[in-house]
Each structure stands twice: as C-alpha cells, then as structure tokens.
Scaffold this active site. Structure first.
Site, PDB file in Angstrom:
ATOM      1  N   ASN A   6       0.855  -1.192   0.000  1.00  0.00           N
ATOM      2  CA  ASN A   6       0.000   0.000   0.000  1.00  0.00           C
ATOM      3  C   ASN A   6       0.895   1.246   0.000  1.00  0.00           C
ATOM      4  O   ASN A   6       1.728   1.414   0.885  1.00  0.00           O
ATOM      5  CB  ASN A   6      -0.892  -0.040   1.248  1.00  0.00           C
ATOM      6  CG  ASN A   6      -1.827   1.152   1.338  1.00  0.00           C
ATOM      7  OD1 ASN A   6      -1.423   2.285   1.108  1.00  0.00           O
ATOM      8  ND2 ASN A   6      -3.068   0.902   1.682  1.00  0.00           N
ATOM      9  N   HIS A   9       1.000   6.196   1.962  1.00  0.00           N
ATOM     10  CA  HIS A   9       1.796   7.120   2.781  1.00  0.00           C
ATOM     11  C   HIS A   9       2.979   7.741   2.041  1.00  0.00           C
ATOM     12  O   HIS A   9       3.599   8.673   2.544  1.00  0.00           O
ATOM     13  CB  HIS A   9       2.187   6.460   4.100  1.00  0.00           C
ATOM     14  CG  HIS A   9       0.960   6.208   4.942  1.00  0.00           C
ATOM     15  ND1 HIS A   9       0.067   7.219   5.241  1.00  0.00           N
ATOM     16  CD2 HIS A   9       0.434   5.082   5.463  1.00  0.00           C
ATOM     17  CE1 HIS A   9      -0.939   6.717   5.942  1.00  0.00           C
ATOM     18  NE2 HIS A   9      -0.742   5.418   6.089  1.00  0.00           N
ATOM     19  N   HIS A  42      -5.745   3.777  -1.488  1.00  0.00           N
ATOM     20  CA  HIS A  42      -7.081   4.103  -0.983  1.00  0.00           C
ATOM     21  C   HIS A  42      -7.403   5.531  -1.404  1.00  0.00           C
ATOM     22  O   HIS A  42      -6.766   6.475  -0.937  1.00  0.00           O
ATOM     23  CB  HIS A  42      -7.064   3.971   0.552  1.00  0.00           C
ATOM     24  CG  HIS A  42      -8.397   4.185   1.209  1.00  0.00           C
ATOM     25  ND1 HIS A  42      -8.583   3.983   2.557  1.00  0.00           N
ATOM     26  CD2 HIS A  42      -9.600   4.578   0.721  1.00  0.00           C
ATOM     27  CE1 HIS A  42      -9.852   4.245   2.870  1.00  0.00           C
ATOM     28  NE2 HIS A  42     -10.482   4.612   1.774  1.00  0.00           N
ATOM     29  N   ARG A  44      -9.550   8.244  -0.756  1.00  0.00           N
ATOM     30  CA  ARG A  44     -10.523   8.615   0.276  1.00  0.00           C
ATOM     31  C   ARG A  44     -11.378   9.774  -0.205  1.00  0.00           C
ATOM     32  O   ARG A  44     -10.955  10.556  -1.062  1.00  0.00           O
ATOM     33  CB  ARG A  44      -9.804   9.003   1.575  1.00  0.00           C
ATOM     34  CG  ARG A  44      -9.013   7.879   2.195  1.00  0.00           C
ATOM     35  CD  ARG A  44      -8.423   8.308   3.531  1.00  0.00           C
ATOM     36  NE  ARG A  44      -9.417   8.328   4.566  1.00  0.00           N
ATOM     37  CZ  ARG A  44      -9.554   7.388   5.504  1.00  0.00           C
ATOM     38  NH1 ARG A  44      -8.731   6.366   5.557  1.00  0.00           N
ATOM     39  NH2 ARG A  44     -10.508   7.479   6.404  1.00  0.00           N
ATOM     40  N   ARG A  48      -7.069  12.793   1.212  1.00  0.00           N
ATOM     41  CA  ARG A  48      -5.989  13.255   2.097  1.00  0.00           C
ATOM     42  C   ARG A  48      -4.621  12.709   1.691  1.00  0.00           C
ATOM     43  O   ARG A  48      -3.614  13.300   1.999  1.00  0.00           O
ATOM     44  CB  ARG A  48      -6.288  12.879   3.554  1.00  0.00           C
ATOM     45  CG  ARG A  48      -6.157  11.416   3.853  1.00  0.00           C
ATOM     46  CD  ARG A  48      -6.259  11.150   5.320  1.00  0.00           C
ATOM     47  NE  ARG A  48      -7.617  11.336   5.811  1.00  0.00           N
ATOM     48  CZ  ARG A  48      -8.105  10.690   6.868  1.00  0.00           C
ATOM     49  NH1 ARG A  48      -7.336   9.871   7.545  1.00  0.00           N
ATOM     50  NH2 ARG A  48      -9.341  10.866   7.256  1.00  0.00           N
ATOM     51  N   GLU A  69      -8.754   0.519  -2.778  1.00  0.00           N
ATOM     52  CA  GLU A  69      -9.589   0.514  -1.570  1.00  0.00           C
ATOM     53  C   GLU A  69     -10.533   1.704  -1.678  1.00  0.00           C
ATOM     54  O   GLU A  69     -10.101   2.821  -1.989  1.00  0.00           O
ATOM     55  CB  GLU A  69      -8.733   0.677  -0.322  1.00  0.00           C
ATOM     56  CG  GLU A  69      -7.854  -0.509  -0.034  1.00  0.00           C
ATOM     57  CD  GLU A  69      -7.021  -0.260   1.219  1.00  0.00           C
ATOM     58  OE1 GLU A  69      -7.193   0.776   1.879  1.00  0.00           O
ATOM     59  OE2 GLU A  69      -6.187  -1.112   1.526  1.00  0.00           O
ATOM     60  N   THR A 100      -8.120   3.228   8.439  1.00  0.00           N
ATOM     61  CA  THR A 100      -9.371   2.473   8.391  1.00  0.00           C
ATOM     62  C   THR A 100      -9.557   1.703   9.695  1.00  0.00           C
ATOM     63  O   THR A 100      -8.853   0.728   9.949  1.00  0.00           O
ATOM     64  CB  THR A 100      -9.344   1.491   7.196  1.00  0.00           C
ATOM     65  OG1 THR A 100      -8.801   2.174   6.078  1.00  0.00           O
ATOM     66  CG2 THR A 100     -10.714   0.992   6.883  1.00  0.00           C
ATOM     67  N   GLU A 150     -10.929  -9.687   2.707  1.00  0.00           N
ATOM     68  CA  GLU A 150      -9.680  -9.291   3.343  1.00  0.00           C
ATOM     69  C   GLU A 150      -9.950  -9.252   4.841  1.00  0.00           C
ATOM     70  O   GLU A 150     -10.758  -8.436   5.324  1.00  0.00           O
ATOM     71  CB  GLU A 150      -9.191  -7.916   2.864  1.00  0.00           C
ATOM     72  CG  GLU A 150      -7.909  -7.517   3.603  1.00  0.00           C
ATOM     73  CD  GLU A 150      -7.255  -6.233   3.086  1.00  0.00           C
ATOM     74  OE1 GLU A 150      -7.528  -5.830   1.931  1.00  0.00           O
ATOM     75  OE2 GLU A 150      -6.455  -5.660   3.843  1.00  0.00           O
ATOM     76  N   HIS A 190      -3.786  -4.906   7.663  1.00  0.00           N
ATOM     77  CA  HIS A 190      -3.923  -3.780   8.587  1.00  0.00           C
ATOM     78  C   HIS A 190      -3.071  -3.982   9.843  1.00  0.00           C
ATOM     79  O   HIS A 190      -3.255  -4.940  10.577  1.00  0.00           O
ATOM     80  CB  HIS A 190      -5.372  -3.490   9.007  1.00  0.00           C
ATOM     81  CG  HIS A 190      -5.541  -2.031   9.341  1.00  0.00           C
ATOM     82  ND1 HIS A 190      -5.181  -1.519  10.546  1.00  0.00           N
ATOM     83  CD2 HIS A 190      -5.949  -0.985   8.585  1.00  0.00           C
ATOM     84  CE1 HIS A 190      -5.387  -0.209  10.532  1.00  0.00           C
ATOM     85  NE2 HIS A 190      -5.844   0.139   9.351  1.00  0.00           N
TER      86      HIS A 190
HETATM   87  N1  PXP Z   1      -5.845  -3.237   4.109  1.00  0.00           N
HETATM   88  C1  PXP Z   1      -6.798  -2.273   4.167  1.00  0.00           C
HETATM   89  C2  PXP Z   1      -8.168  -2.611   3.682  1.00  0.00           C
HETATM   90  C3  PXP Z   1      -6.504  -0.976   4.637  1.00  0.00           C
HETATM   91  O1  PXP Z   1      -7.464  -0.044   4.681  1.00  0.00           O
HETATM   92  C4  PXP Z   1      -5.172  -0.692   5.024  1.00  0.00           C
HETATM   93  C5  PXP Z   1      -4.826   0.691   5.482  1.00  0.00           C
HETATM   94  O2  PXP Z   1      -4.958   1.581   4.433  1.00  0.00           O
HETATM   95  C6  PXP Z   1      -4.218  -1.719   4.928  1.00  0.00           C
HETATM   96  C7  PXP Z   1      -4.581  -2.982   4.497  1.00  0.00           C
HETATM   97  C8  PXP Z   1      -2.776  -1.486   5.289  1.00  0.00           C
HETATM   98  O3  PXP Z   1      -2.659  -1.187   6.630  1.00  0.00           O
HETATM   99  P1  PXP Z   1      -1.260  -0.722   7.177  1.00  0.00           P
HETATM  100  O4  PXP Z   1      -0.943   0.604   6.574  1.00  0.00           O
HETATM  101  O5  PXP Z   1      -1.478  -0.666   8.660  1.00  0.00           O
HETATM  102  O6  PXP Z   1      -0.248  -1.761   6.766  1.00  0.00           O
END
Ligand code: PXP
Length: 236
Positions: A6, A9, A42, A44, A48, A69, A100, A150, A190
């Site tokens: 992901n 960030h 994602h 949003r 952001r 996402e 999330t 998921e 997550h």
């Molecule tokens: N899976 C989903 C559905 C999420 O919303 C997120 C956070 O955006 C993640 C995985 C990844 O989470 P993390 O950034 O804590 O690894």
C-alpha cells in the site's frame, strides 16, 4: 504468500509539501521491481493522500495488480469503473479517522451491497470485502457476490500480550479456513509489521497480505543513511 504494498503514505509525505516528491507511482514501480505482487491505494473521500491523478497514473504504469480501496459510495463506484483496477476492496470510511478503523459493517449495508457489486462483476473487476474475521460477515460477503475477503488484522496487531495476541490470531486462522472452505479467496491486512507477520506463514489459506505503513516507515529508515551520504557527496 504474496505481498501487496500500500503506497498511500508516499502520497502523505508528498502532500506535506504540496510538491511532486516522493512520487507514489515511482514507489509503486520500485515495490513491483522488488517482488510486490500488487499495489494498493485508498482514494478517500477527502483525498488526504492519494489523489485522482495518482490513481490514473498508477493505473497507467503498474504491471502487477491494482487494488483500489474505496468506500461504498456512488462517486467511488463511478471512479473505479472508469479506472478499471483488477480489484476493489470495500472499506468503511470516516472522515475523522487516522486510518481504516475496523472492518466494513456488512450487516448494515447488506440491503444494497449486491446491487453495488454487480457492475464490477460485469466489468471483470474482482471485489473484496474488508471485514472482521467473523463467520457471519464472511457468509454475507459470499452472498452479496464478493470474490475475496480481506480479514482485518488490526485487533491482532494491537495486542500487547501473547494471550490476547494468540486469541486474535486463532480468530483470523479460523476465519481464513472457513472463508476458503465456502469458496472465497482470502487475504489479510492492517497493522501488520516486521515484528508480527511471521505467524501468518502458518495460515496457507491466506494468499496475500496487504501492508502499507510498516513498509513505508521502514523504507525511510533504511534509506536515510544513503540519502545523507548522497547529499554529502554533492556538497563536497
Ligand atoms: N488493508 C486495508 C483494507 C486498509 O485499509 C489498510 C490501510 O490503508 C491496509 C490494508 C494497510 O494497513 P497498514 O498501513 O497498517 O499496513
């Protein structure tokens, strides 16, 4: 087990200065080059981190799999159908949250979920539900037409003692096994990080983990030394 990275960030960091770097697409390509099986972002409602343009650029550039996402809203549905990611993951979304929090409340949205999912199936886009590791939520995901679940690993990741950690891990393992047994593909994510990921190797039903924050945070620290040396080389 596959890894989907992901890159939200990277965009958070870019947006801190409102300039072009670091570029989420460059990060995505680097992740792919080093073995990521997919890229997750994602979009949003408040934009952001990832912006609409990032999503278009990611779609045009990555060669593995794009997992978008998104919240279950008409706006996101329209954008996703236009963008055509390989996969969408339906997530809950609250404006005030930092990330999330918790899985999608499938019971509350069940009445309109199947209709929401249908256009994606017609377009050949797979649909994943980001849910708590809970049997009822898994059953409803299948009934609504999802291809994957998921499993939300946030509660597991937050545990600080091994008794509670083991309990949460067992919930995930049982949920993964159940979801697979009724024909769903299973992924998880997550809060997973370098310290808590190892036990997941014991769950063969989980095909892929989706990890963001820990990898981006690690990348800053593993890359900082080289970045400093490079700058020193330039200033002489
Ligand atoms: N899976 C989903 C559905 C999420 O919303 C997120 C956070 O955006 C993640 C995985 C990844 O989470 P993390 O950034 O804590 O690894």
């Amino acid at each position: 087990m596959r890894l989907a990275v992901n890159i939200d960030h990277i965009a958070t960091l870019r947006n801190a200065r409102g300039e072009g770097v670091p570029d989420p697409v460059e990060a995505a390509l680097l992740a792919e080059k080093n073995g990521a099986a997919g890229i997750v972002c994602h979009l949003r409602e408040d934009r952001r981190h990832i912006k609409d343009e990032d999503l278009r650029n990611l779609r045009a550039s990555i060669t593995t799999k794009l997992d978008l996402e998104m919240a279950m809203t008409p706006e996101m549905q329209m954008i996703a159908l236009r963008t055509k990611p390989e996969l969408i993951t339906l997530v809950p979304e609250k404006r005030e949250e930092l990330t999330t929090e918790g899985g999608f409340n499938i019971t509350a949205h069940f009445g309109s979920l199947a209709e929401f999912i249908k256009p994606f199936k017609r377009s050949g886009i797979e649909v994943s539900m980001f849910i708590e590791p809970d049997k009822h939520a898994i059953d409803l995901s299948l009934e609504a037409g999802a291809d994957l679940v998921e499993l939300h690993t946030g509660k597991y990741a937050l545990q600080t003692d091994s008794v509670n950690g083991d309990r949460e891990f067992r919930r995930i393992r049982e949920a993964a096994s159940y979801a697979k047994s009724i024909g769903l593909k299973v992924v998880a994510g997550h809060g997973l990080n370098y310290g808590n990921i190892a036990p997941f190797r014991e769950i063969p039903e989980i095909e892929e983990v989706s990890i963001g924050h820990a990898i981006i945070a690690r990348a800053v620290m593993t890359g900082l030394g080289e970045a400093v040396r490079e700058m020193l080389g330039l200033i002489g």
